[in-house]
Write a protein that holds these residues in place. Structure first.
Motif, mmCIF file in Angstrom:
data_model
loop_
_atom_site.group_PDB
_atom_site.id
_atom_site.type_symbol
_atom_site.label_atom_id
_atom_site.label_comp_id
_atom_site.label_asym_id
_atom_site.label_seq_id
_atom_site.Cartn_x
_atom_site.Cartn_y
_atom_site.Cartn_z
ATOM 1 N N ALA A 85 0.758 -1.075 -0.087
ATOM 2 C CA ALA A 85 0.111 -0.303 0.027
ATOM 3 C C ALA A 85 0.810 1.123 0.058
ATOM 4 C CB ALA A 85 -0.962 -0.279 1.201
ATOM 5 N N LYS A 86 1.899 0.999 0.422
ATOM 6 C CA LYS A 86 3.120 2.614 0.851
ATOM 7 C C LYS A 86 3.789 2.119 -0.290
ATOM 8 C CE LYS A 86 0.847 4.495 4.074
ATOM 9 N NZ LYS A 86 0.242 5.549 3.967
ATOM 10 N N GLY A 87 3.668 1.675 -1.087
ATOM 11 C CA GLY A 87 4.795 1.286 -2.699
ATOM 12 C C GLY A 87 5.694 0.933 -2.650
ATOM 13 N N PHE A 88 6.785 0.507 -1.253
ATOM 14 C CA PHE A 88 7.455 -0.692 -1.156
ATOM 15 C C PHE A 88 7.505 -1.187 -2.814
ATOM 16 C CE2 PHE A 88 7.653 1.093 2.960
ATOM 17 C CZ PHE A 88 8.518 1.802 3.244
ATOM 18 N N PHE A 89 6.459 -2.231 -3.286
ATOM 19 C CA PHE A 89 6.432 -3.559 -4.078
ATOM 20 C C PHE A 89 5.499 -2.789 -5.198
ATOM 21 C CE2 PHE A 89 5.935 -5.865 -0.136
ATOM 22 C CZ PHE A 89 4.946 -6.478 -0.390
ATOM 23 N N PRO A 90 5.417 -3.895 -5.504
ATOM 24 C CA PRO A 90 3.819 -3.841 -6.683
ATOM 25 C C PRO A 90 2.651 -4.483 -5.643
ATOM 26 C CG PRO A 90 5.835 -3.783 -7.973
ATOM 27 C CD PRO A 90 6.648 -4.049 -7.085
ATOM 28 N N VAL A 91 1.611 -4.404 -5.777
ATOM 29 C CA VAL A 91 0.512 -4.785 -5.566
ATOM 30 C C VAL A 91 0.509 -5.910 -6.558
ATOM 31 C CG1 VAL A 91 -2.314 -4.728 -5.259
ATOM 32 C CG2 VAL A 91 -0.770 -3.201 -4.125
ATOM 33 N N ASP A 92 0.281 -6.106 -7.291
ATOM 34 C CA ASP A 92 0.465 -7.353 -8.245
ATOM 35 C C ASP A 92 1.733 -8.333 -8.081
ATOM 36 O OD1 ASP A 92 3.073 -6.204 -9.253
ATOM 37 O OD2 ASP A 92 1.982 -5.850 -11.112
ATOM 38 N N TRP A 93 2.753 -8.524 -6.288
ATOM 39 C CA TRP A 93 3.302 -9.272 -6.237
ATOM 40 C C TRP A 93 2.676 -10.334 -4.977
ATOM 41 C CZ3 TRP A 93 8.293 -7.416 -4.143
ATOM 42 C CH2 TRP A 93 10.034 -6.945 -5.449
ATOM 43 N N LEU A 94 1.383 -9.608 -4.538
ATOM 44 C CA LEU A 94 0.644 -10.460 -3.602
ATOM 45 C C LEU A 94 0.214 -11.332 -3.740
ATOM 46 C CD1 LEU A 94 -1.042 -7.495 -2.032
ATOM 47 C CD2 LEU A 94 1.086 -8.280 -1.225
ATOM 48 N N PRO A 95 -0.486 -11.740 -5.035
ATOM 49 C CA PRO A 95 -0.634 -13.470 -5.070
ATOM 50 C C PRO A 95 -0.297 -13.898 -5.537
ATOM 51 C CG PRO A 95 -1.525 -11.388 -6.719
ATOM 52 C CD PRO A 95 -1.102 -10.730 -6.103
ATOM 53 N N GLY A 96 0.998 -14.059 -5.727
ATOM 54 C CA GLY A 96 2.070 -14.896 -5.665
ATOM 55 C C GLY A 96 2.848 -14.901 -4.163
ATOM 56 N N PHE A 97 2.179 -14.829 -3.580
ATOM 57 C CA PHE A 97 2.904 -14.612 -1.876
ATOM 58 C C PHE A 97 3.090 -16.458 -1.663
ATOM 59 C CE2 PHE A 97 0.658 -16.103 2.800
ATOM 60 C CZ PHE A 97 1.875 -15.908 3.181
ATOM 61 N N VAL A 113 13.010 -9.100 0.046
ATOM 62 C CA VAL A 113 11.601 -7.965 -0.049
ATOM 63 C C VAL A 113 11.642 -6.784 0.104
ATOM 64 C CG1 VAL A 113 8.430 -7.431 1.714
ATOM 65 C CG2 VAL A 113 10.553 -9.845 1.161
ATOM 66 N N PRO A 114 11.423 -5.787 -0.638
ATOM 67 C CA PRO A 114 12.158 -4.086 -0.155
ATOM 68 C C PRO A 114 11.422 -3.401 1.168
ATOM 69 C CG PRO A 114 11.468 -4.883 -2.295
ATOM 70 C CD PRO A 114 10.728 -5.579 -1.634
ATOM 71 N N GLY A 115 11.935 -3.063 1.380
ATOM 72 C CA GLY A 115 11.736 -2.478 3.220
ATOM 73 C C GLY A 115 11.932 -3.544 4.447
ATOM 74 N N ALA A 116 12.024 -4.317 3.906
ATOM 75 C CA ALA A 116 12.695 -5.444 5.115
ATOM 76 C C ALA A 116 13.800 -4.808 5.544
ATOM 77 C CB ALA A 116 11.414 -6.895 4.662
ATOM 78 N N GLU A 117 13.754 -4.724 6.930
ATOM 79 C CA GLU A 117 15.372 -4.901 7.697
ATOM 80 C C GLU A 117 15.802 -6.425 8.122
ATOM 81 O OE1 GLU A 117 17.260 -2.316 8.365
ATOM 82 O OE2 GLU A 117 15.327 -0.895 6.939
ATOM 83 N N ILE A 118 14.931 -7.685 8.328
ATOM 84 C CA ILE A 118 15.497 -8.281 8.948
ATOM 85 C C ILE A 118 14.802 -9.848 8.012
ATOM 86 C CG2 ILE A 118 16.522 -7.672 10.961
ATOM 87 C CD1 ILE A 118 14.249 -8.578 12.634
#
Length: 240
Positions: A85-97, A113-118
């Motif tokens: 939602a905050k734009g760190f990665f595209p929403v269309d990545w979500l269905p591939g979870f 994962v862009p934005g993930a620190e650990i």
């Protein structure tokens, strides 16, 4: 909270808002047993990323960014929904979870994962890592970045967290913040409530309704000079 970069900015005319997060979470399937672990964090994560953290897609490599560590990484769907939602990665990545070739695993991977620190998911590790992060920033003379870690109440069954609590309080790591999502999952609990455990170790601590966004914001932004800060966010019990 901090100084320097200012609050994160986003194009609010096009980016998803809080009420769209359940729909984003609904795009992710295959790990329903951890659904409660995810939904319990949704409100607190949103308030942090929307109103508190100085972290955005533009600052992922900025050494002055705030750091957010998800220790409760075994239920990352809400985290992924907020990052999308905050734009760190595209929403269309979500269905591939959870798919073999997806960057969005059942535990978040900081390399993917862009934005993930650990990389996280093994309970009891996040708070000690946050203590180390805060110490590292202090050693570098970086007083602006805040360090936030989200843990579940059941993680306080782990001795590593109590060692981290004691050390952080004794050394006055005031840029360290711990958010505890309390959905009554702990085996042992704590007489006097979880916040009393933090206070006994020299922390500033408060307990709030984990679904009340204004209460969460006020707790997150409360001053705590010279001490680390803990926020216990009470939500409905896991099995309710």
């Amino acid at each position: 909270m901090g100084t320097g970069m200012g609050a994160p900015t986003a194009d609010t005319s096009t980016s998803p808002g809080f009420h769209e997060l359940p729909g984003l979470m609904g795009l992710m399937t295959g790990d329903e047993k951890h659904g409660p672990a995810a939904t319990s964090t949704l409100d607190a994560l949103w308030v942090l990323y929307d109103r508190v953290l100085r972290a955005s897609p533009a600052t992922v490599a900025d050494p002055e960014r705030d750091r957010f560590l998800l220790s409760k990484g075994h239920g990352p769907m809400a985290y992924y929904a907020v990052l999308a939602a905050k734009g760190f990665f595209p929403v269309d990545w979500l269905p591939g979870f959870g798919a073999y070739n997806s960057p969005l695993g059942h535990h978040p991977d900081r390399v993917l994962v862009p934005g993930a620190e650990i990389g996280s998911g093994s309970l009891g590790h996040g708070l000690p890592l946050a203590v180390g992060t805060a110490l590292g920033l202090r050693a570098q003379g970086r007083t602006g970045p805040a360090v936030w870690v989200l843990i579940g109440d059941a993680e306080l069954d782990e001795g590593s967290n109590h060692e981290a609590l004691a050390y952080a309080g004794a050394t006055g790591l005031e840029r360290l913040h711990t958010l505890v999502i309390d959905n009554s999952s702990a085996t042992h609990g704590w007489r006097g409530g979880i916040a009393s455990r933090f206070e006994a170790a020299g922390w500033s601590a408060t307990t709030v309704d984990g679904r009340d966004h204004q209460a969460l914001y006020e707790a997150f932004s409360a001053p705590h000079p010279g001490r680390p800060h803990g926020v216990v966010a009470r939500v409905e019990p896991k099995d309710a």
